[in-house]
Design an enzyme around this catalytic site. Structure first.
Site, PDB file in Angstrom:
ATOM      1  N   SER A  61       5.859   4.890  -2.826  1.00  0.00           N
ATOM      2  CA  SER A  61       7.029   3.942  -2.461  1.00  0.00           C
ATOM      3  C   SER A  61       8.487   4.612  -2.872  1.00  0.00           C
ATOM      4  O   SER A  61       8.303   5.298  -4.127  1.00  0.00           O
ATOM      5  CB  SER A  61       7.085   2.494  -3.015  1.00  0.00           C
ATOM      6  OG  SER A  61       5.849   1.784  -2.510  1.00  0.00           O
TER       7      SER A  61
HETATM    8  N1  SAM Z   1       1.556   2.010  -4.733  1.00  0.00           N
HETATM    9  C1  SAM Z   1       1.523   3.206  -3.988  1.00  0.00           C
HETATM   10  C2  SAM Z   1       2.077   4.243  -5.024  1.00  0.00           C
HETATM   11  O1  SAM Z   1       2.614   4.178  -6.080  1.00  0.00           O
HETATM   12  O2  SAM Z   1       1.980   5.500  -4.291  1.00  0.00           O
HETATM   13  C3  SAM Z   1       2.129   3.182  -2.731  1.00  0.00           C
HETATM   14  C4  SAM Z   1       1.280   2.368  -1.773  1.00  0.00           C
HETATM   15  S1  SAM Z   1       1.438   2.658  -0.055  1.00  0.00           S
HETATM   16  C5  SAM Z   1       2.978   2.269   0.292  1.00  0.00           C
HETATM   17  C6  SAM Z   1       0.349   1.705   0.282  1.00  0.00           C
HETATM   18  C7  SAM Z   1      -0.960   1.825   0.245  1.00  0.00           C
HETATM   19  O3  SAM Z   1      -1.738   0.660   0.548  1.00  0.00           O
HETATM   20  C8  SAM Z   1      -1.682   2.998   1.121  1.00  0.00           C
HETATM   21  O4  SAM Z   1      -2.221   3.987   0.175  1.00  0.00           O
HETATM   22  C9  SAM Z   1      -2.797   2.390   1.873  1.00  0.00           C
HETATM   23  O5  SAM Z   1      -4.145   3.022   2.286  1.00  0.00           O
HETATM   24  C10 SAM Z   1      -3.228   1.065   1.118  1.00  0.00           C
HETATM   25  N2  SAM Z   1      -3.988   0.250   1.466  1.00  0.00           N
HETATM   26  C11 SAM Z   1      -3.585  -0.421   2.921  1.00  0.00           C
HETATM   27  N3  SAM Z   1      -4.448  -1.788   2.887  1.00  0.00           N
HETATM   28  C12 SAM Z   1      -5.278  -1.831   1.875  1.00  0.00           C
HETATM   29  C13 SAM Z   1      -6.334  -2.574   1.452  1.00  0.00           C
HETATM   30  N4  SAM Z   1      -6.837  -3.576   2.260  1.00  0.00           N
HETATM   31  N5  SAM Z   1      -6.916  -2.300   0.300  1.00  0.00           N
HETATM   32  C14 SAM Z   1      -6.433  -1.447  -0.408  1.00  0.00           C
HETATM   33  N6  SAM Z   1      -5.460  -0.453  -0.124  1.00  0.00           N
HETATM   34  C15 SAM Z   1      -4.761  -0.463   0.863  1.00  0.00           C
END
Ligand code: SAM
Length: 214
Positions: A61
């Site tokens: 992000s």
């Molecule tokens: N917090 C992260 C960082 O600091 O880099 C950025 C997160 S990225 C915008 C969103 C993440 O959510 C992705 O890696 C995606 O694979 C994960 N995601 C999506 N659905 C999910 C779920 N049901 N459980 C866990 N992770 C999930």
């Protein structure tokens, strides 16, 4: 430029002018080595004012969004925090600087494994990570004082409301697949008190209580 200077510049030019005030959040973001979470990106890219690709179709992000979401959590240092969407691990590292323990769940196994090693290498001993569907939460470790979802949800997943402590706060981007608004919800007994904040765009939260398809 030194990494420390890039971080100071990020705080001074991207966070303070946009209204981030919590000094603990600003200091933590001035400390955490974002470039070490940004995969193959250059340091200049890692500290730039945008969300960036980290592989597996996912993103790290924008620094400002990390700061806003973290500030909304009102962390004092004693909290047990659950993060859904570990991604690069950067947000978890910022949370780990500001709370007692961070539990973080990533759905994509390749990212989850990579980040586990990263937390070890960087000695983040208060971060606990696992691979799985974060919309189900982490029942064995509940209740949590704070929950942050860093992927776009159609609504707050029911199990996460159940796993939030009384008086606790959830911060989550809610809305459609292509644009959302940050929602801060405080649990007060059987009531949920909602506050809406900035518009945002996140990758989808995919899972049993999230979106069903990629
Ligand atoms: N917090 C992260 C960082 O600091 O880099 C950025 C997160 S990225 C915008 C969103 C993440 O959510 C992705 O890696 C995606 O694979 C994960 N995601 C999506 N659905 C999910 C779920 N049901 N459980 C866990 N992770 C999930």
């Amino acid at each position: 430029m030194e990494y420390k200077d890039l971080r100071e510049s990020m705080v001074r030019t991207q966070l303070i002018p946009r209204g981030i005030k919590d000094k603990r959040v600003l200091d933590a973001m001035g400390r955490v080595p974002r470039h070490l979470f940004a995969g193959h990106l250059t340091a200049a890219e890692a500290y730039s004012d945008m969300a960036l690709p980290i592989g597996e179709g996912q993103t790290i992000s924008q620094p400002y969004m990390v700061a806003v979401m973290t500030e909304l959590l009102e962390l004092k240092g004693t909290e047990k925090v659950l993060e859904i969407g570990t991604g690069s691990g950067y947000q978890a590292a910022v949370l780990a600087e500001l709370s007692r323990d961070v539990y973080t769940i990533e759905r994509v196994a390749a990212l989850g494994e990579l980040v586990k090693k990263r937390f070890q290498d960087l000695s983040y001993t208060n971060i606990h990570s696992m691979v799985g569907d974060g919309t189900l939460g982490w029942p064995e470790e509940a209740p949590f004082d704070r929950i942050i979802i860093t992927a776009a949800a159609p609504e707050i997943p029911e199990p996460l409301i159940a796993q939030l402590a009384d008086g606790g706060i959830i911060v989550v981007p809610v809305g459609g697949l292509y644009s959302q608004q940050l929602l801060k919800t405080r649990k007060s007994g059987n009531n949920l008190v909602n506050e809406y904040h900035t518009l945002c765009v996140f990758v989808p939260l995919i899972g049993q209580y999230g979106w069903k398809k990629e």
